[in-house]
Design an enzyme around this catalytic site. Structure first.
Site, PDB file in Angstrom:
ATOM      1  N   GLU A 132      49.194  52.027 -25.519  1.00  0.00           N
ATOM      2  CA  GLU A 132      49.292  53.312 -24.381  1.00  0.00           C
ATOM      3  C   GLU A 132      49.532  54.022 -25.783  1.00  0.00           C
ATOM      4  O   GLU A 132      49.226  54.638 -26.951  1.00  0.00           O
ATOM      5  CB  GLU A 132      50.523  53.422 -24.201  1.00  0.00           C
ATOM      6  CG  GLU A 132      51.212  54.001 -23.205  1.00  0.00           C
ATOM      7  CD  GLU A 132      51.553  53.266 -22.192  1.00  0.00           C
ATOM      8  OE1 GLU A 132      51.258  54.181 -21.059  1.00  0.00           O
ATOM      9  OE2 GLU A 132      50.937  52.035 -21.873  1.00  0.00           O
TER      10      GLU A 132
ATOM     11  N   ARG B 259      48.219  53.898 -19.847  1.00  0.00           N
ATOM     12  CA  ARG B 259      47.493  53.014 -20.279  1.00  0.00           C
ATOM     13  C   ARG B 259      45.738  53.102 -21.192  1.00  0.00           C
ATOM     14  O   ARG B 259      45.073  53.744 -20.223  1.00  0.00           O
ATOM     15  CB  ARG B 259      47.265  51.874 -19.117  1.00  0.00           C
ATOM     16  CG  ARG B 259      47.421  50.625 -19.660  1.00  0.00           C
ATOM     17  CD  ARG B 259      48.344  49.794 -19.954  1.00  0.00           C
ATOM     18  NE  ARG B 259      47.432  48.052 -20.086  1.00  0.00           N
ATOM     19  CZ  ARG B 259      48.024  47.657 -19.277  1.00  0.00           C
ATOM     20  NH1 ARG B 259      48.444  47.780 -18.068  1.00  0.00           N
ATOM     21  NH2 ARG B 259      47.249  46.353 -19.383  1.00  0.00           N
TER      22      ARG B 259
ATOM     23  N   GLU C 112      59.708  44.402 -25.591  1.00  0.00           N
ATOM     24  CA  GLU C 112      58.858  45.796 -26.419  1.00  0.00           C
ATOM     25  C   GLU C 112      59.348  47.021 -25.550  1.00  0.00           C
ATOM     26  O   GLU C 112      59.940  47.202 -23.921  1.00  0.00           O
ATOM     27  CB  GLU C 112      57.574  45.755 -26.267  1.00  0.00           C
ATOM     28  CG  GLU C 112      56.942  44.448 -26.626  1.00  0.00           C
ATOM     29  CD  GLU C 112      55.291  44.634 -26.186  1.00  0.00           C
ATOM     30  OE1 GLU C 112      54.520  45.879 -26.815  1.00  0.00           O
ATOM     31  OE2 GLU C 112      54.553  43.930 -26.399  1.00  0.00           O
TER      32      GLU C 112
ATOM     33  N   LYS D 290      57.801  45.129 -16.204  1.00  0.00           N
ATOM     34  CA  LYS D 290      58.024  46.278 -16.578  1.00  0.00           C
ATOM     35  C   LYS D 290      59.886  46.931 -15.475  1.00  0.00           C
ATOM     36  O   LYS D 290      59.587  46.345 -15.065  1.00  0.00           O
ATOM     37  CB  LYS D 290      57.396  47.740 -16.145  1.00  0.00           C
ATOM     38  CG  LYS D 290      56.899  47.642 -14.538  1.00  0.00           C
ATOM     39  CD  LYS D 290      56.244  48.552 -14.380  1.00  0.00           C
ATOM     40  CE  LYS D 290      55.303  48.865 -12.772  1.00  0.00           C
ATOM     41  NZ  LYS D 290      54.697  49.890 -12.887  1.00  0.00           N
TER      42      LYS D 290
ATOM     43  N   LYS E  63      59.056  50.262 -23.098  1.00  0.00           N
ATOM     44  CA  LYS E  63      57.807  51.108 -22.157  1.00  0.00           C
ATOM     45  C   LYS E  63      57.101  52.319 -22.771  1.00  0.00           C
ATOM     46  O   LYS E  63      58.228  53.055 -21.873  1.00  0.00           O
ATOM     47  CB  LYS E  63      58.345  50.363 -20.246  1.00  0.00           C
ATOM     48  CG  LYS E  63      56.978  51.133 -19.893  1.00  0.00           C
ATOM     49  CD  LYS E  63      57.868  51.032 -17.983  1.00  0.00           C
ATOM     50  CE  LYS E  63      56.588  51.404 -17.708  1.00  0.00           C
ATOM     51  NZ  LYS E  63      55.907  51.937 -17.807  1.00  0.00           N
TER      52      LYS E  63
ATOM     53  N   ARG F 124      42.883  53.572 -17.671  1.00  0.00           N
ATOM     54  CA  ARG F 124      43.136  52.121 -16.940  1.00  0.00           C
ATOM     55  C   ARG F 124      42.489  52.626 -15.004  1.00  0.00           C
ATOM     56  O   ARG F 124      42.006  51.823 -14.827  1.00  0.00           O
ATOM     57  CB  ARG F 124      45.176  52.201 -16.428  1.00  0.00           C
ATOM     58  CG  ARG F 124      45.307  50.843 -15.439  1.00  0.00           C
ATOM     59  CD  ARG F 124      46.330  51.168 -14.949  1.00  0.00           C
ATOM     60  NE  ARG F 124      46.537  50.790 -13.284  1.00  0.00           N
ATOM     61  CZ  ARG F 124      47.657  50.875 -12.771  1.00  0.00           C
ATOM     62  NH1 ARG F 124      48.635  50.869 -13.622  1.00  0.00           N
ATOM     63  NH2 ARG F 124      47.659  50.024 -11.829  1.00  0.00           N
TER      64      ARG F 124
END
Length: 543
Positions: A283, A240, A233, A408, A235, A255
């Site tokens: 996100e 987050r 996917e 990531k 980033k 987060r």
């Protein structure tokens, strides 16, 4: 307080994980629950408001030690840590105080902020006389708002799990919201953390999210096997978040375990169409012109507790969902990644028409060359790179590999060659070294050429390089501004950064995100460094 000071010293002296967990376990098992409650708060990242202004703390310590302020400042510059400096310069005391951590925090430290300067200093002197050197060091950390020790939240969770005889995942879930700045931990809160499953003990209530599963940084896909075993996917460059839909309400958590529902009302309204007992991971970005906007636009929303209708229209927030952790009240984290993704797609059809809600698109993962080409095109899409998620991975807690992997894989950073113009001493193990730097670029406007500061950085050099730079800084200082030293421009560095945006608040007109030193350009003269025009060109450069 003395027991916590001993724990703090023991943790600070250790580098290995196992001894730290053992020390934490011993402390939690032996301490009164009320003291353990505050210990968990501080060790897991809780930061109460600063109780004493730094200037008053420094002046009071200098007077208590019977030294001039200039001498205190010299000691501080050499030691590099305010709490440690104070602990070292104060006259010797026996430190026979036996008051526990909770009483120290609640009856002595927290009330300080409501006192006048004279009373505050008198209390500080009493407290210093009551403690030995390790206790004074810890006190300085707690009242100065700078409490940090080499312990992650994950280690605290593991220690509590050993004390309680429970799975660390359950402890991590119960700790959600525990370190909120408004929290007042006590006996009841600590016992709820370690209570048997049958006793409940979910301290954060019905709106609680799950502990976030964190990704590792990745640079080489050759070691990952078949690309078809991975879900790929984009980033996104946002924040987050988890969106919780329970009991007819919606909660949005960052987060950092901050409740941000009021800052994103359009996302909360969209989530009302989700099924009851649902928790989504994803996100938050600002979506403009059919693409994610730069992070600087999202910051306009983050800096406000409430958001006007006008700001919602000019910087519309969107939640990009990429995982489903709970459905109809059932915990789905045990399911493999590909199964959670399928369930997410089926579940979010009801939200398909909501402008504030999107599902993260899957990219082609036929082979790693294809993935690499997509990563190379990330900036053109307004994103940071790609996420690689093992299709077999379960949803873990924290940055772990036990449940599978999320990786990531960011695009290469922006980079410019710039000149070191200011330096400041570091802290901790960098005390006494000039290790925090300000960098400048050439401005060639208005018929003259001058260096204009644009970014600060302190990471990226080896210890050897840091000592070399420190020696050069000390030889080239031309002016002092408090702890900052202006130097003769002689050193060029390649500075990398993740993002760039126009900023009227900065003299350069540009703000860069996450700057760090990529390399020392010993091969370049100061005159060859880049210009502000070069930096500005990156704003509109095609990917």
């Amino acid at each position: 307080m003395q027991a916590f000071a001993r724990l703090f010293a023991e943790l600070d002296a250790q580098t290995a994980t196992a001894p730290k967990v053992a020390a934490l376990t011993r402390y939690f098992a032996a301490s009164p629950p009320r003291d353990a409650a505050w210990a968990v708060y501080f060790l897991a990242g809780g930061k109460p408001r600063r109780a004493v202004p730094t200037k008053l703390l420094r002046e009071a310590a200098a007077r208590a030690a019977g030294i001039e302020e200039w001498l205190f400042d010299t000691c501080y510059e050499s030691v590099g840590d305010l709490a440690e400096t104070i602990a070292l310069i104060l006259p010797h005391a026996d430190g026979q105080d036996t008051l526990g951590l909770a009483d120290w925090v609640e009856t002595r430290i927290l009330p300080l902020k409501d006192l006048g300067a004279e009373d505050m200093e008198a209390r500080l002197n009493d407290y210093w006389r009551a403690l030995d050197r390790p206790g004074r060091f810890l006190l300085g950390k707690l009242i100065g708002g700078g409490f940090r020790v080499g312990v992650s939240r994950l280690l605290v969770t593991r220690a509590l799990a050993q004390v309680a005889g429970l799975h660390a995942k359950l402890i991590a879930q119960r700790m959600i919201g525990y370190t909120d700045a408004k929290a007042r931990p006590g006996t009841e809160e600590f016992l709820a953390l370690i209570a048997p499953p049958s006793a409940g003990g979910l301290a954060a209530g019905p709106g609680a999210p799950y502990p976030f599963f964190l990704a590792h940084t990745h640079t080489d896909s050759n070691a990952l096997g078949d690309a078809r075993d991975w879900q790929v996917e984009w980033k996104f460059d946002g924040i987050r978040a988890q969106v919780v839909r329970r009991e007819g309400r919606v909660w949005i958590w960052s987060r950092g375990e901050e409740l941000v529902t009021e800052r994103f009302p359009e996302i909360a309204r969209a989530a009302e169409a989700a099924g009851e007992g649902s928790v989504f991971d994803g996100e938050i970005v600002v979506w403009q012109n059919d693409r994610p906007a730069p992070f600087a636009v999202l910051q306009q929303r983050l800096n406000r507790k409430t958001v006007s209708t006008r700001l919602q229209q000019s910087a519309p927030a969107t939640f990009i969902a990429y995982d489903l952790l709970e459905l109809e009240g059932r915990d789905l984290r045990w399911m493999p990644q590909h199964a959670r993704r399928s369930t997410l797609e089926a579940t979010t059809r009801a939200l398909a028409g909501e402008p504030a809600w999107r599902i993260s698109p899957l990219l082609d993962a036929t082979d790693w060359d294809t993935v690499a080409r997509q990563r190379a095109a990330a900036r053109a899409q307004g994103v940071e790179g790609v996420m690689l998620k093992q299709k077999s991975a379960r949803y873990g807690s924290g940055r772990t590999r036990e449940e599978g992997l999320w990786l990531k894989w960011k695009v290469d950073p922006y980079a410019v060659d710039c000149v070191l113009v200011y330096a400041q001493s570091g802290h901790g193990r960098r005390a006494g070294l000039y290790s925090d730097y300000t960098f400048a670029l050439w401005d060639e406007r208005d018929g003259e050429r001058r260096l204009v500061p644009f970014a600060k950085a302190y990471s990226g050099l080896t210890d050897t390089e840091m000592r070399e730079v420190d020696a050069i800084v000390k030889k080239t200082i031309v002016e002092k501004f408090g702890p900052v030293r202006a130097v003769t421009p002689t050193l060029v560095f390649e500075l990398g950064f993740e993002g760039i945006a126009r900023s009227p608040r900065h003299k350069s007109g540009v703000a860069v995100r996450f700057p760090r030193m990529l390399r020392w350009r010993r091969d370049k003269r100061v005159e060859e460094a880049d210009t502000l025009a070069t930096l500005m060109a990156l704003l509109d450069a095609p990917a």
